[in-house]
Scaffold this motif. Sequence first.
Motif, PDB file in Angstrom:
ATOM      1  N   TRP A 184       0.829  -1.211   0.000  1.00 20.01           N
ATOM      2  CA  TRP A 184       0.000   0.000   0.000  1.00 20.01           C
ATOM      3  C   TRP A 184       0.864   1.262   0.000  1.00 20.01           C
ATOM      4  O   TRP A 184       0.587   2.219  -0.724  1.00 20.01           O
ATOM      5  N   GLU A 185       1.916   1.286   0.815  1.00 19.69           N
ATOM      6  CA  GLU A 185       2.752   2.476   0.943  1.00 19.69           C
ATOM      7  C   GLU A 185       3.998   2.431   0.067  1.00 19.69           C
ATOM      8  O   GLU A 185       4.794   3.374   0.087  1.00 19.69           O
ATOM      9  N   GLY A 191       1.225  -0.198  -5.669  1.00 18.91           N
ATOM     10  CA  GLY A 191       0.469   0.752  -4.871  1.00 18.91           C
ATOM     11  C   GLY A 191      -0.648   1.401  -5.659  1.00 18.91           C
ATOM     12  O   GLY A 191      -1.766   1.578  -5.151  1.00 18.91           O
ATOM     13  N   ARG A 195      -4.775   1.069  -4.871  1.00 22.22           N
ATOM     14  CA  ARG A 195      -5.655   2.225  -4.704  1.00 22.22           C
ATOM     15  C   ARG A 195      -6.779   2.227  -5.726  1.00 22.22           C
ATOM     16  O   ARG A 195      -7.908   2.617  -5.415  1.00 22.22           O
ATOM     17  N   GLU A 196      -6.487   1.777  -6.922  1.00 17.32           N
ATOM     18  CA  GLU A 196      -7.520   1.727  -7.955  1.00 17.32           C
ATOM     19  C   GLU A 196      -8.604   0.709  -7.619  1.00 17.32           C
ATOM     20  O   GLU A 196      -9.803   0.992  -7.765  1.00 17.32           O
ATOM     21  N   ARG A 198      -9.320  -0.417  -4.629  1.00 18.38           N
ATOM     22  CA  ARG A 198     -10.025   0.048  -3.430  1.00 18.38           C
ATOM     23  C   ARG A 198     -11.099   1.058  -3.804  1.00 18.38           C
ATOM     24  O   ARG A 198     -12.268   0.932  -3.436  1.00 18.38           O
ATOM     25  N   THR A 199     -10.706   2.083  -4.543  1.00 19.09           N
ATOM     26  CA  THR A 199     -11.647   3.142  -4.904  1.00 19.09           C
ATOM     27  C   THR A 199     -12.762   2.612  -5.798  1.00 19.09           C
ATOM     28  O   THR A 199     -13.924   2.993  -5.649  1.00 19.09           O
ATOM     29  N   SER A 210      -9.904   0.926   4.074  1.00 25.34           N
ATOM     30  CA  SER A 210      -8.549   0.552   3.680  1.00 25.34           C
ATOM     31  C   SER A 210      -7.558   1.122   4.691  1.00 25.34           C
ATOM     32  O   SER A 210      -7.963   1.707   5.704  1.00 25.34           O
ATOM     33  N   ASP A 212      -6.114   3.778   4.565  1.00 28.76           N
ATOM     34  CA  ASP A 212      -6.383   5.205   4.696  1.00 28.76           C
ATOM     35  C   ASP A 212      -7.395   5.503   5.799  1.00 28.76           C
ATOM     36  O   ASP A 212      -7.499   6.651   6.246  1.00 28.76           O
TER      37      ASP A 212
END
Length: 232
Positions: A184-185, A191, A195-196, A198-199, A210, A212
């Motif tokens: 994730w980081e 990464g 993020r893609e 997840r969103t 997540s 975040d």
Amino acid sequence: MRLLISLAVLALIVAGALYGVRSGAIDVPPDWNPWAQLDVNAEPDFLTRHKLNRLSKSSEQCQQVLATTGIEYERLDNRVTGPACGFFNAVRVDRTSSRVSKPFSLSCRAAVSLALWERHVLVPAAQKHFGQNVATLEHFGSYSCRNVYGRANATRSQHATAEALDVAGFVLEDGRRIRVLKDWEEGGEKGAFLREVRTGACRFFDGVLSPDYNAAHRDHFHFDRGPYRACR
């Protein structure tokens, strides 16, 4: 008075048209028909979430849609396993569009959301970032009769009714492993991919949490069909 009459006539025309569409007397494309059955393979549009939410009201309609997704599953008997815990219209998922690290239980509507996410988010994202498909979906489980964060004074988790799945990572066809905890980081393609996906899940699930969101989700994505909308 003329305005009121005109509005009343217009309302009658609209009501008649809607009744005609719903009854099938007026033929419109499924993409424009809010009463048409959800097509998981169709490109999502402004009616997709409406059709997805309708599955919560009809167990059989949900099962009909789930049967078209390609997910391999077995229906589970409705059961109560504890106070505010249990299954209703749930399935045991043995395979999605990819292998799963182990079978898991989900409500039918959550399983349909999972299929939509894989078809329209996960698969395209894997092709975009890595030029290949996901071979295995790794997870930390779904059903668990417990409270939020396991706290004694908290409300029941969506896991308690098989409405949630915790996704830990993915294995690509070439064997590369992508983990929420590790990647994730890290930045880079892994990464960006995480993020893609997840969103993108926010389009089909109600709750998406997540790293975040908080430290409790540093190693997984929480996807649920619940009463609250969240995308973090």
